[in-house]
Design an enzyme around this catalytic site. Structure first.
Site, PDB file in Angstrom:
ATOM      1  N   ASP A 291       0.825  -1.192   0.000  1.00 29.63           N
ATOM      2  CA  ASP A 291       0.000   0.000   0.000  1.00 29.63           C
ATOM      3  C   ASP A 291       0.876   1.266   0.000  1.00 29.63           C
ATOM      4  O   ASP A 291       1.924   1.300   0.638  1.00 29.63           O
ATOM      5  CB  ASP A 291      -0.894  -0.043   1.254  1.00 29.63           C
ATOM      6  CG  ASP A 291      -1.715   1.209   1.443  1.00 29.63           C
ATOM      7  OD1 ASP A 291      -2.500   1.534   0.541  1.00 29.63           O
ATOM      8  OD2 ASP A 291      -1.571   1.851   2.507  1.00 29.63           O
ATOM      9  N   GLU A 338       1.443  -0.575  -5.152  1.00 32.68           N
ATOM     10  CA  GLU A 338       0.281   0.320  -5.277  1.00 32.68           C
ATOM     11  C   GLU A 338       0.823   1.723  -5.559  1.00 32.68           C
ATOM     12  O   GLU A 338       0.958   2.557  -4.681  1.00 32.68           O
ATOM     13  CB  GLU A 338      -0.557   0.276  -3.989  1.00 32.68           C
ATOM     14  CG  GLU A 338      -1.919   0.979  -4.104  1.00 32.68           C
ATOM     15  CD  GLU A 338      -1.903   2.383  -3.563  1.00 32.68           C
ATOM     16  OE1 GLU A 338      -2.177   3.306  -4.368  1.00 32.68           O
ATOM     17  OE2 GLU A 338      -1.618   2.584  -2.381  1.00 32.68           O
ATOM     18  N   ASP A 390     -10.831   2.096  -2.957  1.00 34.43           N
ATOM     19  CA  ASP A 390     -10.908   3.536  -2.716  1.00 34.43           C
ATOM     20  C   ASP A 390     -11.672   4.258  -3.812  1.00 34.43           C
ATOM     21  O   ASP A 390     -11.861   5.485  -3.717  1.00 34.43           O
ATOM     22  CB  ASP A 390      -9.495   4.135  -2.624  1.00 34.43           C
ATOM     23  CG  ASP A 390      -8.841   3.865  -1.280  1.00 34.43           C
ATOM     24  OD1 ASP A 390      -9.569   3.720  -0.286  1.00 34.43           O
ATOM     25  OD2 ASP A 390      -7.600   3.805  -1.229  1.00 34.43           O
TER      26      ASP A 390
END
Length: 509
Positions: A291, A338, A390
């Site tokens: 992430d 990511e 998201d």
């Protein structure tokens, strides 16, 4: 990574009679659905105990599992809960999770189950903790936090315990032994159930993709027990905290508030904390998505006490010093970068040097032909998404996109209208050169914004969407497999010929 496809569905979004998804029968049923749909991967979100705003990215531990995911029926099968107790835990079907109600009802049930643990099961739980040093720290952290009325560790009245001094830690370990044993048993149940589920999923030829949040919460067992890894003062308070500057998600940026790492100290000790962290994640997942990858190149540091993330500065991250250690240490597991957000040439260079596949999000693509997220600009070493957790759903994105963006999308995809664009997005991702294509389950179900998982920068109302019983239907699996096989992401299954159109019929004419 071979050419393949997967579906994003968090554990909490699985259907269940008990208010939230779990690691039991419905998880196995969804794995069966994925296999029938020709998918190779099930992507989920972090599975730790959810923190502020019920977010899986704000956990009390980077190692622990979420107690709410423990399957109650499996506990009943082991004789730890009664049928009456199971019945009392059932809630009406719905597509939203009521976290407040779950937090009130679930812990008393788990305590009843714990009261019935004895013999070999109790010994197995103790052995589980002895093999995993983090369990003892987390169990004591949880027990102490409850003892002190829920205060964060940096407000505990016992200074020695607050500072994690060995003598104080051992004294309180004895004082809170029974409460810590309960927390240990809860983690034992979670990881036992997880191991069984992962064995089942892998046995179907499927892999699990999980997230490794870049930061951990200030009020966590990790920061309390290993303060030296973080930039904190003598009282355990950070002078700067994590976040991201204003971007397409939020005009004020996102003020996450996590403590920042002492990267220099971590480098000196060979990034041992990160090695332990990834080792734990590698037991849960087959692919780890790192992430906020861009934070490894440079990260946004916001002065503690700032009201928004607008005020901050970029500081240098560990870069290849960390990634080189992780990729060499864990050669048997794959990583995904990511690499979203504000990207610089340095971030692109870091991803290329690391060799990790980056992410391409179709919902970001439709501005102009040079947009890096348009399929014709992809290189194979990437993972394509319709949208991530998201983002809005595909249908929701189209409904709220600016007129010019919708027009570009329709022209690029060669279709018009909400439903045709949704299907065309799926086909564009499936047909791209990306090695892996992942769609949210909601996108295959044609669900709108009401089914969105998270709105970044919004503190409440996220992480609540649930799949309803029957939505993962055999007919949908067949449709997904047909598309997936057509684009070479699972074995090709030719469509059956319609009666009267075969070669024999032509010859007879």
């Amino acid at each position: 990574m071979k050419r393949s496809a997967g579906i994003l569905l968090p554990i909490f979004s699985l259907p269940s009679e008990y208010g939230i998804g779990s690691l039991g029968a419905e998880a196995r049923a969804f794995a069966n659905f994925l296999q029938d749909a020709g998918q190779s991967w099930w992507q989920i979100l972090p599975v730790g105990p959810a923190g502020a705003g019920d977010s899986p990215y704000a956990s009390e531990s980077t190692f622990a599992g979420n107690p709410l995911f423990i399957d109650l029926e499996l506990l009943a099968r082991d004789g730890l809960l009664t049928e009456e107790e199971l019945a009392s835990a059932k809630v009406p079907a719905g597509d939203k999770i009521d976290y407040a109600a779950l937090k009130k009802s679930r812990e008393p049930l788990l305590r009843k189950a714990f009261s019935r643990v004895s013999g070999e099961a109790a010994e197995a739980a103790r052995a589980f903790a002895e093999e995993r040093p983090w369990v003892r720290e987390y169990a004591l952290y949880r027990a102490a936090k409850r003892h002190f009325g829920g205060l964060p560790w940096f407000q505990w009245p016992d200074e020695g315990l607050r500072r994690h001094e060995p003598e104080a830690v051992e004294r309180w370990r004895v004082e809170l032994a029974e409460e810590a044993a309960f927390e240990t048993c809860v983690q034992y149940w979670f990881f036992t159930q997880w191991a069984a589920l992962k064995t089942y999923v892998n046995g179907l030829g499927l892999g699990l993709i999980g997230d490794l949040p870049i930061y951990v919460s200030l009020d966590s067992a990790d920061v309390w027990s290993e303060r030296k890894e973080f930039l904190l003062d003598e009282e355990g308070k950070p002078s700067k905290v994590a976040g991201v500057p204003p971007d397409y998600f939020s005009e004020d940026g996102q003020l996450w508030g996590n403590p920042l790492y002492d990267w220099e100290a971590m480098k000196r000790n060979g990034f041992g904390w990160w090695i332990r962290r990834v080792e734990g994640a590698s037991k849960l997942f087959d692919i780890i998505r790192i992430d906020h990858f861009r934070g490894l190149e440079s990260y946004w540091a916001v002065p503690a006490g700032a009201e928004t993330a607008r005020v901050g500065s970029w500081e240098k991250g560990p870069g290849m010093d960390l990634l080189r250690v992780l990729t060499s240490w864990f050669q048997g597991i794959a990583f995904i970068a990511e690499d979203l957000g504000i990207l610089t040439e340095g971030v692109h260079q870091l991803r290329e040097e690391s060799g990790l596949p980056g992410m391409k999000v179709l919902e970001f693509a439709f501005s102009d032909p040079s947009n890096a997220y348009l399929p014709h600009n992809y290189q194979p070493n990437c993972v394509c998404y319709t949208g991530t957790h998201d983002n809005d759903t595909a249908a929701g994105w189209y409904a709220s996109a600016p007129k010019q963006e919708r027009a570009f999308a329709e022209k690029y995809l060669g279709v018009s209208g909400a439903e045709e664009v949704r299907l065309a997005l799926l086909r564009a991702g499936q047909g791209s050169v990306a090695e892996l294509f992942v769609a949210q389950m909601q996108d295959y179900l044609a669900l709108g914004s009401e089914s969105r998982i998270n709105v970044p920068g919004v503190g409440a109302g996220n992480w609540r969407w649930r799949l309803l019983p029957g939505q993962a239907a055999p007919e949908l699996a067949e449709e997904i497999r047909s598309m997936t096989s057509f684009y070479g992401r699972c074995p090709w299954i030719p469509e059956p010929e319609e009666e009267g159109t075969g070669e024999t019929d032509k010859a007879e004419e």
